[in-house]
Design an enzyme around this catalytic site. Structure first.
Site, PDB file in Angstrom:
ATOM      1  N   GLU A   1      -4.313  -7.127   3.039  1.00 47.53           N
ATOM      2  CA  GLU A   1      -3.187  -7.547   3.388  1.00 47.53           C
ATOM      3  C   GLU A   1      -3.181  -9.180   2.888  1.00 47.53           C
ATOM      4  OE1 GLU A   1      -4.370  -5.533   4.857  1.00 47.53           O
ATOM      5  OE2 GLU A   1      -2.696  -4.107   5.347  1.00 47.53           O
TER       6      GLU A   1
ATOM      7  N   HIS B   1       1.020  -1.195  17.023  1.00 47.07           N
ATOM      8  CA  HIS B   1       2.050  -0.549  15.606  1.00 47.07           C
ATOM      9  C   HIS B   1       3.473  -0.748  16.407  1.00 47.07           C
ATOM     10  CE1 HIS B   1      -1.372   1.271  14.154  1.00 47.07           C
ATOM     11  NE2 HIS B   1      -0.820   1.437  13.103  1.00 47.07           N
TER      12      HIS B   1
ATOM     13  N   PHE C   1       3.688  -2.188   8.821  1.00 50.31           N
ATOM     14  CA  PHE C   1       3.910  -2.427  10.010  1.00 50.31           C
ATOM     15  C   PHE C   1       3.792  -4.095  10.307  1.00 50.31           C
ATOM     16  CE2 PHE C   1       3.039   1.956  10.282  1.00 50.31           C
ATOM     17  CZ  PHE C   1       3.332   2.446  11.599  1.00 50.31           C
TER      18      PHE C   1
ATOM     19  N   GLU D   1       0.792  -1.364   0.125  1.00 48.89           N
ATOM     20  CA  GLU D   1      -0.126   0.037  -0.141  1.00 48.89           C
ATOM     21  C   GLU D   1       0.678   1.424   0.019  1.00 48.89           C
ATOM     22  OE1 GLU D   1      -1.995  -0.668   3.565  1.00 48.89           O
ATOM     23  OE2 GLU D   1      -2.674  -2.794   3.086  1.00 48.89           O
TER      24      GLU D   1
END
Ligand SMILES: Cc1ncc(C[n+]2csc(CCOP(=O)(O)OP(=O)(O)O)c2C)c(N)n1
Ligand SMILES: Cc1ncc(C[n+]2csc(CCOP(=O)(O)OP(=O)(O)O)c2C)c(N)n1
Ligand SMILES: [Mg+2]
Ligand SMILES: [Mg+2]
Lengths: 332, 323, 332, 323
Positions: B59, B128, B82, B29
């Site tokens: 994903e 994250h 991430f 992305e």
């Protein structure tokens, strides 16, 4: 909620909420950029306030709401305390998550706000399950789940909506379509006509609304929630809005076509649009300015106050993980 | 020799590989805008949208799709943004990519690099900030890389792209801007550690950014007349057992430090391996230094409670010496 | 493939393939139940042969196909060697995966069959990526991906189809709708009208076909693949068929409504239906029986031969895992 | 005391819990037919479709949905069918369920049991045979249970259902039919191991079905005049370090055995913990016995190469004694 029929009072309430959301986020951006008090990323919803205010005006405090990384507006509109929210953005004690979540995980269970989410689309299945839980319990509370236009390309969108229809759950899905997903124009990555059509293919009724028209959003949501509260099946609201700024407060959004944001700001600002409507209904500019000024003052105070709050005590780092095998007892 | 940041080094490795082999491409992305951390800046301009492919937020499709394309003979570099988001594609990585070659009796290959930026990065909070390298080490079929310096992020990235196995490539988010000299001709062989400092008294084993912290700890220890040997494993599967065992046989003392949660972390594997193969060489208790089994909070002071610091490593080293 | 216009030859070829698939699976079931030679689960596609034969008759050996746990028919129809397949079901040396995969992971890369899959829906994104890879390479090969009706409720269905449309990939998705997912009637768990409508909502053309009419399947697929080979966008074929037996060969399928399977067997057997058509076209019953008998004989031989094959050498347990850090070098 | 199989014991625990607390319910695919392994037989008849909920094939929605319902005050038992399929819901389990309570500052709870049948089960091949218990131990927020006997599958299941934390509940597929006595009144406290045999010479630590194998190995060792103590950890987080340390302090020798891949397995954690806290009590080399870092094949003889056997455990025990 204002009395039915009292349109001006309702519009006034919507305006007030939008002004408060706007002011809150303007202060949040200042806290991040001017004051360097917000250390993580924040994702403002400036320009999208009509969706938050319009949708949430139809939900009671004990209804359930789940939101996204861009969730300040929904959270405030659901009834959360802006000071607790600002403290959360600053990672402080008394933040609605005790400073442990920050902007991306803001939550206030006391007002039925079960969390923003750092993972796109993840809230969809969780919200669906919350509705399942409520239905099992024979509750009359209902659920609203907000997600972005980019979220409809991940699996949980399909799995959640299919589930809700199969189990006939009391939930409203709101796709807050601001045209962008991070630095990408969502249209470039989306097959077909988007959220509403996808919902319909799952046998779910979908309503598309001008997401920058607070009254239209509120009206559409009112009709839908009336059906859901009456025992109707799950539905979707596809609210068309526009992300005026960057993805985060730090993103200059250079990838947008020249003039697009400016045009949207000039012609499609939800606050100005509601002000125009209210002006036609006879509300004075002075009165509306007062609403604006009060909101601004409130949120300036909120930031000032939040900035004075201490960080959480260090030992909170090991608290609220789990009861059994808690790191507070046994960290290694 | 060129000066580069850790992020630039990886970008240059990708760039050089894409120039050398037109079957190499990147998928994820927002790559067209340079990637979330600037690690792809300029690449779409140079190689076009067909080779630096921006994707939907999907994903499973990114990971599974790259795998399908890899089986067709292309060499994808998958960007997960991430490492946390990669959990949305766990079936694809673990059940499909890692297992296909074996399950299909050697008919397929998955030459792909899966980039998963990991680790603590100021106030990114629990979703994250994770470091799950020990998970991937546990999965047969995967190679696991944890570069800690610009040079390694160049050489290891190139080796990962050239490798015919799927490589889980874990860059650390905290050191994107770390600068260092990079020699483009320096190759990398998976399974080789590097001795970052030579020492006699205690062996510090680490990887990823914590290897950098260990190097600082060694300097501090040196000031206190303790001579620490720092071993940066660099790749966790295969991993350089010999380097660790040799060093421990010399020093008789072992500290393993990593940023990830200590319980179930790869440090356990290192300590267990030493206990099995060089237990009798130990002249003091072994020590692991890892994060408590808690989550990463947003508030900076709470986040700090999860951090493995130089002071903690120094203290552990002294403990192994009975000091 | 038979010459265009030569309808009887084509139908004959379809019948032959269906008989071979049927015979293969009947032997596989015997190998499992009578002989106890198949230790893992097998998922027969008895009664669904028309979809496999009809679809695959339009794909060349070097086109790519991915399939499901119920993939024997697709694999045979794609051109795989039944002896290598049967050896695989028996976990033997010379099995198409060297005995390492078994029925659920059957694959023959030599005929473009990139694997059955033990995870429902997982093949959809992989197949999509294979099409992406082919397109990047400027190849004129195309991809066909088969999945069941139960697979459309998992995320990869959405993510894969969206992706294929966005990147305009040369792929045909085939939903082989046999009405059941394991012990569940899929309709009970499915919102909306199913695969075709969901594909259409993603802007993908979808064709629904009687999946037990081999000629109809072959014709529909021929039209679609002609469009895709000419550079057209991805499409879906929704083939309506029926799972005659249980989910696995061991499942007595007691959950089905009484008489349903019997009725389907009597009225909707794809082999009998094609035989009826061929009879009308003048093919003699004797000739059709010969096709049947030859298929039966072939697969009886296949099982006999497969059962004589030894198990793979033990050292294969550590081979073909990875080159770097291979367990054959370093297992611990 | 009643005689039950391992599968029946779990079913009875679920049944008793559902009778005692009407907020307990089960959710997963094909439960109405009794579950893939018969572990739900009869429950839908007894409790209805609203409490034994059959679902679409939607692992993310099953896991994430159960979490949402748990936050509303219900107590879901999630059935993942094979632990492998749970990888389709990794984000939901690891990023959402395990982290929510912490991230939201204690506002939420996720009282839920996630059942993931694990392990080798004749010729199920690579995608239906995995044991990933070490993954979950590494994730703060999760409790991890590995029952090995009918009694434990009753008592631990009940404790898991009553627990306010999310419990990853890993039943072993190989022992569904294992019979044993079950006392419904016997409780279970997470973090307590059980000593399956007492011994003086060597400590065998294990969990799940391998604990049963260790018990057999101890019998074999006894015939050779070696007295082995077998510790079945039962829960891996929290885990009973004291039981292991005490035993090792007594025997001076340690073998840890588990069916999962040895590299990165929980055995490393056990050995490392002993090395850290009781290293000086060791009188011989420690040994781990786990699967090679390879995949599980379909062919029975290849599958057997991945199996941890009694003979391997016996041999390892002797090695620790220098025999
Ligand atoms: C699974 C996952 N993938 C990627 C990201 C990174 N990310 C955060 S927000 C975002 C864009 C989301 O777009 P949309 O759903 O339209 O919401 P908006 O930001 O416009 O409100 C992305 C890609 C993420 N958080 N989670
Ligand atoms: C992700 C996942 N969930 C559950 C299963 C167990 N399972 C195997 S086949 C099957 C039913 C699939 O139904 P469908 O897609 O219609 O294919 P069919 O078996 O009818 O050919 C299920 C639930 C699985 N293999 N993978
Ligand atoms: Mg958006
Ligand atoms: Mg089906």
């Amino acid at each position: 909620m204002p009395a039915v029929g009292d349109n001006t009072a309702r519009a006034r309430a919507l305006l007030t909420m939008m002004e408060r959301i706007r002011a809150f986020e303007e202060q949040a951006v200042l806290a991040a950029e001017r004051d360097k008090l917000v250390l993580g990323a924040i994702h403002p919803s400036i320009g999208q306030e009509a969706t938050a205010a319009g949708v949430m005006s139809n939900f009671a405090i004990d209804d359930i709401m789940l939101s996204t990384h861009r969730g300040h507006g929904h959270t405030l509109a659901k009834g959360a305390d802006p000071l607790a929210m600002m403290r959360e953005l600053l990672g402080r004690q008394g933040g609605c998550c005790g400073g442990k979540g920050g902007s991306m995980h803001i939550a206030d269970f006391g007002v039925g706000m079960l969390g923003a989410n750092g993972v796109v689309s993840a809230n969809i299945v969780i919200a669906t399950g919350a509705a399942h839980g409520l239905k099992m319990q024979g509750s009359d509370r209902i659920v609203v789940d907000v997600f972005g236009d980019g979220a409809i390309n991940r699996g949980p969108f399909l799995e959640g909506l299919n589930w809700a229809v199969v189990f006939d759950l009391p939930i409203l899905y709101v796709c807050e379509d601001n045209r962008y997903s991070a630095t990408t124009c969502t249209a470039d990555m989306m097959a077909g006509k988007g959220a509403a059509v996808r919902a319909e293919a799952l046998g779910m009724r979908a309503t598309t609304v001008d997401g920058n028209d607070a009254l239209a959003v509120a009206d559409a949501t009112a009709e839908i929630t009336a059906r859901i509260r009456a025992g109707g099946p799950p539905e979707m609201l596809h609210a068309l809005t526009y992300r005026r700024g960057g993805h985060t407060s730090f993103d200059p959004a250079k990838y947008k076509p020249a003039g697009e944001a400016e045009e949207q700001t000039a012609l499609n600002d939800p606050i100005n649009r509601l002000r125009d409507t209210l002006a036609l209904q006879g509300l004075s500019v002075a009165e509306m300015d007062t609403i604006h000024n009060e909101a601004q003052a409130e949120m300036i105070d909120v930031l000032t106050e939040a900035a004075k709050t201490p960080f959480p005590p260090d030992n909170m780092a090991l608290e609220d993980v789990q009861d059994i095998g808690s790191p507070a007892q046994e960290a290694y | 020799m060129e000066k580069m940041t850790y992020a630039q080094a990886a970008r240059e490795a990708v760039r050089d590989a894409m120039n050398a082999d037109k079957s190499v491409w990147c998928v994820g992305e927002d790559l067209g805008r340079g990637g979330v951390f600037g690690q792809y800046i300029g690449l779409q301009d140079e190689f076009g949208k067909e080779r630096i492919v921006d994707t939907p937020i999907s994903e499973s499709a990114i990971m599974g799709g790259a795998f399908g394309a890899a089986m067709m003979g292309t060499r994808p570099i998958v960007e997960m943004r991430f490492s946390d988001f990669a959990l949305c594609a766990t079936d694809e990585l673990v059940n499909q990519i890692a297992k296909a070659r074996f399950m299909f009796g050697g008919q397929s290959r998955a030459p792909m690099v899966v980039r998963k930026p990991m680790g603590l990065w100021r106030s990114s909070a629990a979703q994250h900030s994770q470091s799950l390298e020990s998970w991937y080490v546990h999965i047969p079929g995967l190679v696991v890389a944890c570069p800690a310096t610009p040079q390694d992020n160049y050489s290891m990235m190139k080796a990962a792209i050239e490798c015919d196995d799927p490589v889980v490539y874990l860059e650390h988010k905290n050191i994107w801007l770390l600068e260092g000299d990079v020699d483009r001709d320096q190759g990398y062989e998976f399974g080789t550690a590097v001795r970052r400092c030579e020492g006699q008294d205690v062996t510090l084993v680490s990887w990823s950014d914590t290897a950098n912290v260990c190097e600082k700890a060694a300097a501090t220890l040196a000031n206190q007349n303790i001579s620490a040997e720092v071993i940066d494993l660099r790749s966790l599967w295969p991993w350089d057992k010999n380097a660790v065992l040799e060093s421990v046989r010399k020093t008789g003392r072992l500290v393993v430090a990593h940023e990830s949660v200590q319980v179930g972390g790869f440090g356990g594997e290192v300590v267990a391996t030493v206990a099995e193969h060089a237990g009798n060489a130990l002249r003091g208790p072994v020590r692991r230094v890892g994060a408590p089994r808690s989550l990463v909070a947003y508030a900076p002071n709470l986040e700090d409670q999860m951090r493995v610091t130089e002071a903690m490593i120094v203290a552990a080293a002294k403990e192994t010496m009975g000091l």
